[in-house]
Design a protein around this motif. Structure first.
Motif, PDB file in Angstrom:
ATOM      1  N   ALA A 169      14.946  57.273  14.924  1.00 14.76           N
ATOM      2  CA  ALA A 169      15.737  56.287  15.669  1.00 14.76           C
ATOM      3  C   ALA A 169      16.391  55.251  14.751  1.00 14.76           C
ATOM      4  O   ALA A 169      17.526  54.830  14.985  1.00 14.76           O
ATOM      5  N   VAL A 210      19.114  58.680  15.596  1.00 19.05           N
ATOM      6  CA  VAL A 210      19.006  59.451  16.845  1.00 19.05           C
ATOM      7  C   VAL A 210      17.780  58.953  17.613  1.00 19.05           C
ATOM      8  O   VAL A 210      16.656  59.090  17.147  1.00 19.05           O
ATOM      9  N   VAL A 211      18.013  58.355  18.755  1.00 14.82           N
ATOM     10  CA  VAL A 211      16.917  57.876  19.596  1.00 14.82           C
ATOM     11  C   VAL A 211      16.658  58.931  20.659  1.00 14.82           C
ATOM     12  O   VAL A 211      17.462  59.110  21.568  1.00 14.82           O
ATOM     13  N   LYS A 214      17.466  58.768  24.489  1.00 15.99           N
ATOM     14  CA  LYS A 214      18.745  58.078  24.675  1.00 15.99           C
ATOM     15  C   LYS A 214      19.893  58.922  24.121  1.00 15.99           C
ATOM     16  O   LYS A 214      20.798  59.312  24.852  1.00 15.99           O
ATOM     17  N   SER A 215      19.865  59.171  22.792  1.00 17.72           N
ATOM     18  CA  SER A 215      20.944  59.941  22.166  1.00 17.72           C
ATOM     19  C   SER A 215      20.893  61.394  22.617  1.00 17.72           C
ATOM     20  O   SER A 215      21.914  62.078  22.674  1.00 17.72           O
TER      21      SER A 215
ATOM     22  N   ARG B  23      26.803  62.519  19.345  1.00 20.91           N
ATOM     23  CA  ARG B  23      25.591  62.380  20.158  1.00 20.91           C
ATOM     24  C   ARG B  23      25.705  61.192  21.118  1.00 20.91           C
ATOM     25  O   ARG B  23      25.255  61.256  22.257  1.00 20.91           O
ATOM     26  N   VAL B  24      26.314  60.103  20.644  1.00 22.59           N
ATOM     27  CA  VAL B  24      26.462  58.936  21.510  1.00 22.59           C
ATOM     28  C   VAL B  24      27.434  59.272  22.639  1.00 22.59           C
ATOM     29  O   VAL B  24      27.165  59.006  23.813  1.00 22.59           O
ATOM     30  N   HIS B  27      26.124  61.391  25.696  1.00 24.83           N
ATOM     31  CA  HIS B  27      25.178  60.862  26.680  1.00 24.83           C
ATOM     32  C   HIS B  27      25.524  59.482  27.208  1.00 24.83           C
ATOM     33  O   HIS B  27      24.786  58.926  28.013  1.00 24.83           O
ATOM     34  N   VAL B  86      24.377  54.275  16.251  1.00 21.61           N
ATOM     35  CA  VAL B  86      23.268  54.813  17.033  1.00 21.61           C
ATOM     36  C   VAL B  86      23.386  54.380  18.493  1.00 21.61           C
ATOM     37  O   VAL B  86      23.756  53.254  18.786  1.00 21.61           O
ATOM     38  N   GLY B  87      23.093  55.305  19.382  1.00 15.37           N
ATOM     39  CA  GLY B  87      23.174  54.993  20.794  1.00 15.37           C
ATOM     40  C   GLY B  87      23.213  56.269  21.603  1.00 15.37           C
ATOM     41  O   GLY B  87      22.988  57.339  21.051  1.00 15.37           O
ATOM     42  N   PRO B  88      23.541  56.236  22.861  1.00 11.26           N
ATOM     43  CA  PRO B  88      23.729  55.020  23.635  1.00 11.26           C
ATOM     44  C   PRO B  88      22.399  54.317  23.876  1.00 11.26           C
ATOM     45  O   PRO B  88      21.390  54.981  24.075  1.00 11.26           O
ATOM     46  N   THR B 225      15.663  49.217  20.300  1.00 11.91           N
ATOM     47  CA  THR B 225      14.880  50.268  20.952  1.00 11.91           C
ATOM     48  C   THR B 225      13.584  49.747  21.569  1.00 11.91           C
ATOM     49  O   THR B 225      12.719  50.526  21.946  1.00 11.91           O
TER      50      THR B 225
END
Ligand SMILES: Cc1cc2nc3c(=O)[nH]c(=O)nc-3n(C[C@H](O)[C@H](O)[C@H](O)COP(=O)(O)OP(=O)(O)OC[C@H]3O[C@@H](n4cnc5c(N)ncnc54)[C@H](O)[C@@H]3O)c2cc1C
Ligand SMILES: Cc1cc2nc3c(=O)[nH]c(=O)nc-3n(C[C@H](O)[C@H](O)[C@H](O)COP(=O)(O)OP(=O)(O)OC[C@H]3O[C@@H](n4cnc5c(N)ncnc54)[C@H](O)[C@@H]3O)c2cc1C
Ligand code: SF4
Ligand code: SF4
Ligand code: FES
Lengths: 461, 291
Positions: A169, A210-211, A214-215, B23-24, B27, B86-88, B225
């Motif tokens: 993350a 990369v969470v 979430k991601s 990736r953000v 999603h 980084v996200g969402p 986070t």
């Protein structure tokens, strides 16, 4: 030489180190290490090994050190541990390996941690690398989190030939080793990054930023990205607060925030862009390793620092060595004391904390004597910062977004101790995410056990 | 790497960029944010997601230069990369979770202030796509700094206001909302996104008018986070972490006085660092600029 005593290890002078972030302990050199190794009795039934959560063949590696064979010693340790440079520095040896050593009955135990560190550091300087992976088998496994559990699981799977990707993350890999434990205890560039490079050298990919939850989600990793198994090593990062009045005042931080700013963002360096408060007088609440790290960081940033802990010295959960170092550096311990209210000045900044004295009553569920307040014993500590270090719990981001993943009352993922398997097929877990906040060596051991579990599962599939 | 595909200057010191972040983009939903780092030593800067294209794998950000790192971001050009995106992060707006039929019956008024316009646009666009019609009040100090006007008009029934009266209704967003109300317009919900002080005054007004109000909070964050607690707020007497419990909250329950006080936390250190960087050796402190 007195065979009852450990060969003393060189350390930075407490007065000097209280003002810098360089490593406190300088470690053994060759002569010192070989002299200390000679103290080991090479026991037939080595009790020290029972004390090590991953059962390192301790006399085995120490005998190699005695003979000057560092490579041999490194190979012995590598059979059981993938992070010796880290564990040699941060394991609570006094309750684990060294706590069981027979030498400790009459005198001081063998300095197993320092020897382990010597082997790992020397091997690194000599360019000795862990064994290289077997033939690739092309099967994809995802690892969530790049702390000790994730790194060890990924490393072992890569050695077995799997195609492993770690999803992290944060913007940097390492978990608590980079964001929590400070530089003066665990050097980042010299030690942690090298351990991570070793894992990368095995072919493990690390995707930062990369969470999971979430991601993307675990289900999507499996269904859309072709991962056949997933290991969750997401740690226990959610901080607790006390819920006392004044906790929202300016100058009240969680230990996680304070340490993350200093370690991950490098705010202890003058030229860092990340701001950190440099308190004048700081109260740290708690008595674990995290509290010691926060306190010693605040001290190095220039603060008179107090540790406020509700039980007595004996119950301090931190490693003995950290408590000893903290005292040497001038941290003041206010034991049997608990904060009840934080007061703000007219601008909203912390100006003092009201504390109450405690005494120890009957043992509680944890077996430790429960601290009870002494009525009317309130007093005030004047300060401009308060750091809350009351423990952490697993973050619900993953459990709340993964169908069929069972957790317990404490939000910990339920996983089998032997194999790491969870309630969801193909999904494994280990480390703090399963146990709640624990230790590096336990997390590493869980990661390795899960690697075996995953291998067995995928072979049978 | 996270490549910048477009860059546009919307107003002096307000920039819009489309950035590659598959990736953000895949999603993201309206109401969420992301965190960028401009380079290897960068701060973690939270920014609301203003638009996203999951097919193309891109997200849009709109930011205002405030200090060191937003300034560095403004120096990036098309083809350059962010070190991290980084996200969402955070929860999507609860509107995205309601049945569309119900949304169509609701009378919603958005209130957008300053750079808050961009995140409002994201929500308006989503609603429009789903056939929901809404009103929007967009406020700015003066005409020159009104951003995204055409875009906003294309997805809502737009009312512009300026503090100095140089364009649209003369007065701030509260004056404009009161004016609509006095004209007999009624709303079931107000969604206000902008500077904290604006959201606070909108909430005071809507409390009087008895209209449910959602605000998007932007406290100081580190990880985004739920790990550090820097972003904590008091909402309805409970401590909430804006990065995981929010950023959108029931505005009538938010303790704004406390939230605004907490925003000041790093102002001193921050301002000092920035001024030091900008003014170098000529910065000796004492002018009062850095608080
Ligand atoms: C300040 C401090 C000092 C400590 N001192 C000691 C010590 O001296 N000795 C000792 O043995 N132990 C110590 N510990 C405890 C030890 O560090 C932990 O037990 C150990 O790091 C746990 O390892 P882990 O791999 O389970 O998790 P972590 O190290 O916590 O790593 C988890 C990783 O997962 C990432 N992650 C979390 N959620 C997600 C998600 N949704 N998607 C992607 N990534 C995610 C996190 O960002 C993190 O990088 C200390 C802990 C702290 C905080
Ligand atoms: C959820 C969220 C969404 C946001 N969306 C947007 C957006 O879409 N467009 C936009 O222009 N701005 C947005 N902001 C504000 C933006 O993050 C700040 O302007 C930015 O962090 C300032 O960084 P700096 O280094 O340029 O400023 P500096 O003043 O040098 O400050 C840097 C430090 O202070 C913190 N900080 C300073 N001001 C703020 C602030 N207002 N909010 C949060 N942290 C701050 C930063 O995290 C950083 O640690 C958002 C903030 C949050 C929390
Ligand atoms: S891993 Fe830890 S417990 Fe095991 S031998 Fe090394 S220092 Fe001791
Ligand atoms: S118990 Fe102590 S003396 Fe015996 S083998 Fe282990 S380290 Fe050596
Ligand atoms: S930003 Fe760290 S918990 Fe929200």
């Amino acid at each position: 030489m007195d065979m009852m005593k450990k060969v003393p290890v060189r350390e930075q002078d407490p007065k000097v180190r209280a003002t810098n972030f360089e490593e406190v302990c300088l470690g053994y050199n060759r002569e010192e290490a070989e002299a200390e190794a000679a103290r080991c009795l090479n026991c037939k039934n080595p009790r020290c090994v029972q004390g090590c959560p991953v059962s390192i063949n301790i006399p085995g590696f120490i005998m190699k050190v005695k003979d000057g064979d560092v490579k041999g010693a490194y190979d012995v340790i590598s059979e059981a541990s993938s992070l010796p440079a880290v564990c040699g520095r941060v394991c609570p040896q006094e309750t684990q390996c060294e706590g069981k050593c027979v030498r400790g009955i009459k005198g001081e135990p063998v300095s197993i941690g320092k020897l382990e560190r010597y082997v790992a550091d020397t091997a690194r300087e000599m360019g000795i690398k862990p064994q290289m992976p077997a033939e690739k088998n092309g099967r994809k496994v995802a690892v969530i989190g790049s702390g000790p559990s994730g790194l060890s699981c990924a490393g072992d799977l890569a050695k077995m030939g799997y195609d492993v990707t770690i999803f992290e993350a944060l913007h940097k890999a390492g978990g608590v080793l980079v964001y929590g434990i400070p530089e003066f205890r665990l050097p980042k560039e010299a030690v942690v990054e090298k351990e991570i490079d070793n894992v990368r050298a095995l072919g493990v990919k690390i995707e930062t930023d990369v969470v999971i939850g979430k991601s993307t989600t675990i289900d999507s990793l499996i269904e859309d990205e072709g991962f056949e198994a997933v290991f969750i090593g997401s740690g226990a990062g959610l901080p607790k607060f006390m819920g006392i009045p004044g906790e929202q005042a300016l100058g009240v931080f969680s230990a996680n925030e304070f340490l993350t700013r200093s370690n991950l963002m490098g705010a202890f360096r003058e030229d860092s862009r990340t701001p950190i408060m440099r308190p004048r007088k700081c109260v740290v609440v708690g008595g674990g390793n995290v509290a010691m790290d926060a306190a010693r960081t605040a001290l190095r940033l220039g603060a008179e620092t107090h540790i406020v802990y509700r039980r007595s010295e004996e119950e301090l959960p931190a490693r003995r060595e950290e408590v000893h170092h903290a005292k040497e550096e001038g941290i003041i311990f206010d034991l049997l004391t608990n904060p009840v209210e934080i007061h703000e000045d007219e601008n909203g900044w912390v100006k003092s904390v009201t504390c109450i004295r405690m005494e120890l009553g009957e043992p509680d569920a944890s077996g430790r004597r429960r601290p009870v307040e002494i009525p009317g014993s309130e007093f005030e500590i004047e300060c401009d910062a308060v750091i809350m270090s009351l423990g952490t719990s697993p973050n619900p981001l993953i459990s709340s977004t993964t169908k069929g993943l069972d957790i317990n009352r404490r939000a910990c993922i339920i996983a089998d101790e032997e194999t790491g398997s969870t309630s969801k097929a193909g999904v494994y877990a280990g480390g703090d995410a399963v146990t709640g906040a624990a230790t590096v060596i336990l997390a590493m051991g869980a990661g390795r056990a899960a690697a075996k579990g995953i291998d067995e599962y995928l072979r049978a599939k | 790497m996270f490549k910048i595909l477009t860059k546009e200057t919307l107003a002096p010191s307000i920039f819009k960029m489309d950035v590659e972040a598959p990736r953000v983009a895949k999603h993201a939903l309206p109401g969420q944010f992301l965190i960028v780092r401009v380079d290897a030593d960068g701060e973690r800067i939270p920014l609301t997601i203003c638009d996203y294209d999951s097919e193309a794998g891109t997200v849009q950000i709109v930011f205002q230069v405030i200090g060191g790192d937003t300034h560095r971001m403004s120096q990036l050009e098309v083809g350059d990369c962010f070190h991290d995106v980084v996200g969402p992060l955070g929860r999507p707006s609860d509107l995205t979770e309601m049945p569309i039929e119900e949304l169509k019956k609701m009378r919603i008024c958005f209130i957008a202030g300053g750079v808050g316009t961009a995140p409002v646009y994201c929500q308006l666009k989503w609603l429009k796509k789903n056939g929901v019609e809404v009103d929007c009040i967009q406020g700015a100090r003066t005409k020159e700094i009104i951003i995204l006007e055409d875009e906003m008009r294309s997805v809502s029934n737009l009312h512009i206001c300026t503090d100095d009266g140089s364009y649209g209704i003369a007065g701030n967003v509260c004056v404009a909302l009161q004016q609509l109300w006095d004209e007999g317009r009624r709303f079931d919900r107000v969604v206000a996104i902008g500077p904290m002080i604006m959201m606070k005054f909108v909430c005071q007004l809507t409390e009087k008018l008895g209209v449910e109000t959602i605000v998007s909070m932007n406290p100081i964050m580190v990880d985004g986070t739920g790990m550090c607690g820097a972003c904590r707020l008091t909402v309805g007497g409970e401590v909430k972490f804006a990065c995981v419990d929010g950023p959108e909250f029931d505005g009538h329950k938010v303790d704004f006085a406390q939230a605004m006080q907490r925003m000041r936390l790093y102002k001193t250190e921050e301002g000092r660092l920035y001024l030091q960087a900008k003014e170098g050796a000529t910065h000796h402190g004492g002018c009062g600029q850095c608080g």
